[in-house]
Design a protein around this motif. Structure first.
Motif, PDB file in Angstrom:
ATOM      1  N   TYR A 124       0.813  -1.220   0.000  1.00 43.36           N
ATOM      2  CA  TYR A 124       0.000   0.000   0.000  1.00 43.36           C
ATOM      3  C   TYR A 124       0.842   1.263   0.000  1.00 43.36           C
ATOM      4  O   TYR A 124       0.485   2.263  -0.621  1.00 43.36           O
ATOM      5  CB  TYR A 124      -0.908   0.027   1.232  1.00 43.36           C
ATOM      6  N   CYS A 125       1.942   1.254   0.762  1.00 42.50           N
ATOM      7  CA  CYS A 125       2.717   2.494   0.885  1.00 42.50           C
ATOM      8  C   CYS A 125       4.092   2.149   1.433  1.00 42.50           C
ATOM      9  O   CYS A 125       4.410   0.996   1.646  1.00 42.50           O
ATOM     10  CB  CYS A 125       2.020   3.464   1.837  1.00 42.50           C
ATOM     11  N   ALA A 126       4.876   3.192   1.683  1.00 40.79           N
ATOM     12  CA  ALA A 126       6.248   2.969   2.116  1.00 40.79           C
ATOM     13  C   ALA A 126       6.372   2.654   3.600  1.00 40.79           C
ATOM     14  O   ALA A 126       7.425   2.210   4.051  1.00 40.79           O
ATOM     15  CB  ALA A 126       7.075   4.216   1.799  1.00 40.79           C
ATOM     16  N   VAL A 127       5.339   2.885   4.359  1.00 47.09           N
ATOM     17  CA  VAL A 127       5.451   2.766   5.817  1.00 47.09           C
ATOM     18  C   VAL A 127       5.885   1.371   6.258  1.00 47.09           C
ATOM     19  O   VAL A 127       6.771   1.214   7.097  1.00 47.09           O
ATOM     20  CB  VAL A 127       4.107   3.127   6.488  1.00 47.09           C
ATOM     21  N   PHE A 128       5.259   0.340   5.679  1.00 45.88           N
ATOM     22  CA  PHE A 128       5.503  -1.004   6.189  1.00 45.88           C
ATOM     23  C   PHE A 128       6.875  -1.535   5.790  1.00 45.88           C
ATOM     24  O   PHE A 128       7.524  -2.240   6.567  1.00 45.88           O
ATOM     25  CB  PHE A 128       4.362  -1.932   5.760  1.00 45.88           C
ATOM     26  N   THR A 129       7.337  -1.186   4.612  1.00 45.25           N
ATOM     27  CA  THR A 129       8.685  -1.605   4.242  1.00 45.25           C
ATOM     28  C   THR A 129       9.704  -0.790   5.036  1.00 45.25           C
ATOM     29  O   THR A 129      10.785  -1.281   5.362  1.00 45.25           O
ATOM     30  CB  THR A 129       8.921  -1.433   2.736  1.00 45.25           C
ATOM     31  N   SER A 130       9.355   0.447   5.379  1.00 40.94           N
ATOM     32  CA  SER A 130      10.233   1.242   6.223  1.00 40.94           C
ATOM     33  C   SER A 130      10.299   0.626   7.624  1.00 40.94           C
ATOM     34  O   SER A 130      11.366   0.563   8.242  1.00 40.94           O
ATOM     35  CB  SER A 130       9.706   2.678   6.307  1.00 40.94           C
ATOM     36  N   LEU A 131       9.166   0.147   8.099  1.00 44.95           N
ATOM     37  CA  LEU A 131       9.097  -0.504   9.408  1.00 44.95           C
ATOM     38  C   LEU A 131      10.001  -1.729   9.462  1.00 44.95           C
ATOM     39  O   LEU A 131      10.686  -1.976  10.453  1.00 44.95           O
ATOM     40  CB  LEU A 131       7.645  -0.894   9.698  1.00 44.95           C
ATOM     41  N   GLU A 132      10.017  -2.478   8.367  1.00 51.04           N
ATOM     42  CA  GLU A 132      10.817  -3.701   8.344  1.00 51.04           C
ATOM     43  C   GLU A 132      12.295  -3.394   8.509  1.00 51.04           C
ATOM     44  O   GLU A 132      13.061  -4.221   9.011  1.00 51.04           O
ATOM     45  CB  GLU A 132      10.589  -4.447   7.026  1.00 51.04           C
ATOM     46  N   ARG A 133      12.714  -2.208   8.097  1.00 51.79           N
ATOM     47  CA  ARG A 133      14.124  -1.845   8.218  1.00 51.79           C
ATOM     48  C   ARG A 133      14.437  -1.320   9.617  1.00 51.79           C
ATOM     49  O   ARG A 133      15.556  -0.899   9.883  1.00 51.79           O
ATOM     50  CB  ARG A 133      14.472  -0.747   7.187  1.00 51.79           C
ATOM     51  N   ARG A 134      13.464  -1.299  10.494  1.00 50.12           N
ATOM     52  CA  ARG A 134      13.662  -0.723  11.821  1.00 50.12           C
ATOM     53  C   ARG A 134      13.350  -1.736  12.907  1.00 50.12           C
ATOM     54  O   ARG A 134      12.295  -1.701  13.529  1.00 50.12           O
ATOM     55  CB  ARG A 134      12.747   0.494  11.989  1.00 50.12           C
ATOM     56  N   PRO A 135      14.285  -2.702  13.131  1.00 49.53           N
ATOM     57  CA  PRO A 135      13.981  -3.781  14.067  1.00 49.53           C
ATOM     58  C   PRO A 135      13.805  -3.300  15.500  1.00 49.53           C
ATOM     59  O   PRO A 135      13.021  -3.865  16.238  1.00 49.53           O
ATOM     60  CB  PRO A 135      15.194  -4.704  13.943  1.00 49.53           C
ATOM     61  N   ARG A 136      14.512  -2.256  15.918  1.00 50.09           N
ATOM     62  CA  ARG A 136      14.340  -1.764  17.280  1.00 50.09           C
ATOM     63  C   ARG A 136      13.841  -0.322  17.201  1.00 50.09           C
ATOM     64  O   ARG A 136      14.606   0.584  16.955  1.00 50.09           O
ATOM     65  CB  ARG A 136      15.675  -1.813  18.044  1.00 50.09           C
ATOM     66  N   LEU A 137      12.569  -0.161  17.405  1.00 49.72           N
ATOM     67  CA  LEU A 137      11.939   1.147  17.194  1.00 49.72           C
ATOM     68  C   LEU A 137      12.395   2.195  18.185  1.00 49.72           C
ATOM     69  O   LEU A 137      12.352   1.978  19.396  1.00 49.72           O
ATOM     70  CB  LEU A 137      10.415   1.002  17.290  1.00 49.72           C
ATOM     71  N   THR A 138      12.814   3.340  17.654  1.00 47.61           N
ATOM     72  CA  THR A 138      13.125   4.470  18.520  1.00 47.61           C
ATOM     73  C   THR A 138      12.055   5.530  18.316  1.00 47.61           C
ATOM     74  O   THR A 138      11.231   5.436  17.410  1.00 47.61           O
ATOM     75  CB  THR A 138      14.483   5.094  18.142  1.00 47.61           C
ATOM     76  N   ALA A 139      12.105   6.562  19.144  1.00 47.98           N
ATOM     77  CA  ALA A 139      11.139   7.650  18.998  1.00 47.98           C
ATOM     78  C   ALA A 139      11.286   8.292  17.620  1.00 47.98           C
ATOM     79  O   ALA A 139      10.301   8.662  16.979  1.00 47.98           O
ATOM     80  CB  ALA A 139      11.346   8.678  20.104  1.00 47.98           C
ATOM     81  N   GLY A 140      12.513   8.439  17.161  1.00 46.77           N
ATOM     82  CA  GLY A 140      12.755   9.011  15.837  1.00 46.77           C
ATOM     83  C   GLY A 140      12.165   8.144  14.738  1.00 46.77           C
ATOM     84  O   GLY A 140      11.612   8.648  13.748  1.00 46.77           O
TER      85      GLY A 140
END
Lengths: 480, 379
Positions: free
Chosen positions: B34-50
């Protein structure tokens, strides 16, 4: 257009009318059947058991569809011809698959993507990340629930009514003809008259009795990944009226799921992908199998193996080295700085667990047999350990250490109702119901009596939804 | 083992809830197309506030994920990314605004705040006008030769607008830099021209309101092109209005032609087209918003959305009215009202949701840069 409200649906005109086609079930198969019957101009009513927010049955949890295609394209990396498909089907299903129906399914699959697109479904283009199933399967954009939404929008445009919270309890059978169904709508029972009925009410994986037959009392520890509405009510009603079964009675597909996940409807997110890269302990704190035996993503084998364990529970333990090599669990794994405290958190015997990990680590000599590669069998194995670990064996020695408790999660059961090539439900006495048809999971056992093939569920639902819908529409034009 | 995080919202704050939901998204991944958010999420295994800020502004609220999600309410997992990201974006605006003012004085909040600033701007304009006119009486201000500068002298207008704009632009630049630092995290990769141009193209065509090809599920779950089209009308209408001002400046300073300009002139033509486009776009979005499904929305953010849309609509309407009434006795009043609203809008901009254009642009830029660095194709 606003979402349908549950309350404004049951009217006297709905219930008093004689419908041409009743479609029991609002998943992929049911919706496709309803659209197909409507194309013939019939008056169609869809009976969705769930409330509107949970409509769609197991289709909500699906995304892959496997269809014959002659060339690579935007959604597939290569061609997939009839013979390829049939060969894959026979590999998993063995010789018991109904050859005629399997061939028909494969042949019809080629036109499925276009049909689905014509009726509102969008597809997900290939990404550069090599997809294992990219040659054979394509993905529905947004997954099965998006497909369900698209078909509902199409049905609304075509003027087809859908009843929610409508639980079909029984069929009204007179001789070899069905005259309608007994339906419980929002707590009140009604008899709906119809000229033809399509049973697309799903399989029996959520049938508590059936589950107990498979595993006895331990059925309580098995999760059902799909909808809790697939309790086989309509299937059992068909049997009671003489329908013949299809598919192996004790066959089912299960994968490892997080033991903390809900009993029903946990779906894709609850699956645990860590097993090949971890070690697996049972409740006694000992290893019991070769975790590296099958390719990553052969989850089916694990589901079955877990069912046989005490408490149906295993514990997957890994360390910081491999954390990130596989899709992370939906909920945080347990985490500790030592194996001993990890064992304590899991409620396992500390000494046994520590001994298990120590002897596992000791059996890994690491003498240059290759490098760790999660995408294929890498040959990193244990030496002189029983049971061995044949691939992805690395020492578990780098804190933090992680663990997750795993249970079997049933995806579907292969048992269903036998059908003809026109989707008529067959009877045990050799005759056929003239105006009762089946589509989807409830008859998938004809083509997949045992085993699992990714993407076949949505294919069967669409192919047989069309066949059943058209046949029901034709049957409804003949006045009883 | 207890499972407090499996059912319903996390006990902790927004961060914990975001982690809870996004872990589920990461385990499922059906929405990747649908959009870039989910593939961007996959590149972020440990979520920070940023990371959360980046994801939140990358999201364009197309809502396809909400309607495709088998875990959205009424499922016990209660996954609701559009609402989550709206709340996270609201947190960005609050955080950024706190660098300007510790707490917004009650008198300046909401509708009455905007009205108050407009009144203040009007007073400033009139005061500046009076000052620059000195003892000269105001000239007759209607008739076909009426110039706006006979209502508000050129020097006064330009001075006030330039000061306001300079402050506003510098402030928003600082906020943009703060946002950029936050979403970049520890990344040190450089930006190439290709990435910048790609981002301009993505922003210019409002790519992520296409929902990966499915359309935008707004105001309800039927994917539709309306929202993207109305938004494009605002964006390009606004651009036309800026061009109109620039062309008027060129006409005045380089071509020696003083306003008022004829209808069939570049400044006025662009002004009419731009103004009409903004009115169409804002009114369209307001109507859609009134009808929208509120379950995937964050109520407090919705209130601010209305604020921005109404303000922009009023700006365009008063501008068109000024043109329509320039040969009438009402000209002075309408012109003053319009210019006051313009100055007020410039002053209020750093406190408003107009910054969404900046934050979203930067987040798309960061996402495109990440993809280029990994040689991934566009979403």
């Amino acid at each position: 257009m606003r979402r349908t409200r549950d309350s404004d649906q049951v009217t006297n005109s709905t219930l008093g009318a004689r419908w041409d086609v009743l479609v029991i079930g609002g998943g992929n198969a049911g919706l496709v059947a309803a659209i197909s019957a409507r194309h013939l101009g019939r008056r169609v009513l869809v009976l969705e058991r769930a409330p509107v927010g949970l409509r769609g049955g197991n289709t909500r949890h699906a995304i892959n569809i496997r269809c014959v295609h002659r060339t690579a394209g935007a959604y597939n990396t290569g061609s997939y011809l009839n013979d390829d498909f049939l060969s894959d089907l026979h590999t998993v299903a063995g010789a018991q698959t109904d050859a005629e129906l399997a061939a028909l399914t494969v042949m019809e699959s080629e036109s499925v993507p276009q049909w689905a697109s014509d009726h509102g479904v969008h597809w997900q283009p290939l990404s550069s990340a090599a997809r294992q199933l990219g040659r054979t399967n394509r993905l529905v954009l947004g997954g099965g629930k998006a497909l369900v939404n698209a078909y509902h929008a199409t049905l609304a445009q075509m003027g087809v009514k859908v009843l929610y919270n409508a639980v079909t309890q029984d069929l009204l059978i007179d001789g070899d003809r069905c005259t309608g169904a007994v339906v419980d709508v929002e707590g009140r029972a009604f008899e709906l008259a119809a000229r033809a009925v399509v049973c697309a009410s799903g399989g029996c994986a959520a049938d508590q009795d059936w589950l107990r037959q498979q595993w006895g009392a331990s059925a309580a520890n098995c999760h059902v990944r799909g909808t809790g509405y697939n309790d086989g009510t309509v299937l059992r009603a068909l049997y009671a009226h003489g329908a013949a079964p299809a598919g192996q009675a004790h066959s089912f597909h299960a994968v490892p799921v997080d033991a903390r996940s809900p009993r029903f409807d946990g779906g894709i997110a609850t699956r645990i992908d860590s097993i090949p890269f971890s070690i697996l302990l049972d409740r006694s704190g000992r290893r019991f199998c070769d975790e590296g035996d099958s390719l990553p993503k052969r989850y089916g084998a694990w589901g079955q193996a877990l069912a046989g364990l005490p408490g149906q529970t295993a514990y997957s333990i890994w360390d910081a080295k491999v954390n990130g090599a596989f899709r992370p669990p939906m909920c945080r794994p347990l985490q500790a700085t030592s194996i001993a405290s990890l064992a304590r958190m899991l409620g396992l015997d500390q000494r046994t667990v520590c001994r298990t990990v120590a002897s596992y680590n000791a059996s890994i000599t690491g003498t240059g047999t290759g490098t760790f590669d999660p995408s294929r069998k890498d040959g990193l194995c244990t030496i002189g350990l029983h049971p061995p670990k044949s691939n992805w064996a690395q020492r578990i020695d780098q804190p933090p250490f992680y663990a997750v408790a795993i249970r079997p999660g049933v995806t579907f059961a292969n048992l269903g109702a036998a059908v003809t090539a026109q989707a008529n439900v067959k009877r045990v006495d050799g005759t056929v119901f003239a105006n009762v048809f089946a589509a989807g999971e409830i008859m998938a056992g004809n083509i997949l009596p045992t085993g699992y093939l990714a993407g076949l569920g949505l294919t069967i639902a669409t192919v047989w939804g069309r066949i059943a819908g058209r046949a029901a529409g034709a049957a409804a034009s003949v006045d009883a | 083992m207890s499972t407090p995080e499996l059912a319903g919202k996390a006990a902790g704050g927004l961060f914990e809830e975001a982690e809870r939901q996004l872990r589920i998204c990461n385990a499922c991944r059906y929405c990747d197309g649908y959009c870039a958010v989910f593939t961007s999420l996959e590149r972020r295994p440990r979520l920070t506030a940023g990371d959360l800020t980046q994801l939140a502004h990358l999201c364009h609220d197309c809502r396809n994920c909400f309607y495709a999600c088998m875990y959205s309410p009424p499922h016990a997992f209660a996954v609701n990314p559009p609402q989550l990201f709206s709340a996270l974006r609201r947190a960005t605006y609050d955080r950024q605004r706190r660098t300007l003012v510790k707490a917004m004085p009650p008198a300046l909040r909401g509708w009455h705040g905007t009205a108050a600033v407009t009144v203040i701007a009007a007073l400033l304009l009139l005061a500046a006008a009076q000052l620059s006119r000195g003892t000269q009486p105001p000239t007759s201000v209607h008739g076909s030769s009426a110039s706006p500068y006979s209502v508000i002298p050129y020097a006064a207008l330009v001075t006030l607008v330039l000061i306001a704009s300079a402050w506003s632009a510098l402030t928003m630049l600082r906020m943009a830099r703060r946002h950029w630092t936050e979403i970049r995290g520890s990344a040190t990769r450089r930006l190439g021209w290709a990435v910048v141009l790609q981002t301009v193209a993505d922003a210019g065509q409002l790519r992520y309101l296409k929902g990966g090809g499915a359309g935008c599920a707004y105001p309800d779950q039927e994917p539709a092109p309306a929202r993207r089209r109305f938004h494009a009308a605002i964006l390009y209408g606004f651009a036309a209005l800026l061009l109109s001002t620039v062309s008027a400046s060129v006409a005045q300073h380089l071509l020696g032609a003083q306003p008022p300009y004829p209808i069939a002139s570049v400044p006025v033509g662009l002004g009419i087209a731009g103004g009409a486009s903004v009115v169409l776009g804002c009114s369209g979005l307001l109507i859609l918003k009134a009808r929208m499904d509120t379950v995937p929305a964050d109520a407090r953010m919705t209130a601010r959305d209305y604020g921005l849309l109404v303000t922009l609509d009023l700006l365009a309407v008063t501008g068109l009215l000024t043109l329509a009434l320039r040969d009438t006795p009402a000209y002075a009043a309408v012109l003053t009202a319009h210019l006051s609203l313009v100055v007020a809008a410039i002053l209020a901009a750093p406190y408003s949701k107009i910054l969404h254009a900046v934050y979203r642009f930067l987040s798309i830029l960061e996402d495109n840069a990440e993809r280029a660095a990994r040689q991934l194709p566009a979403s």
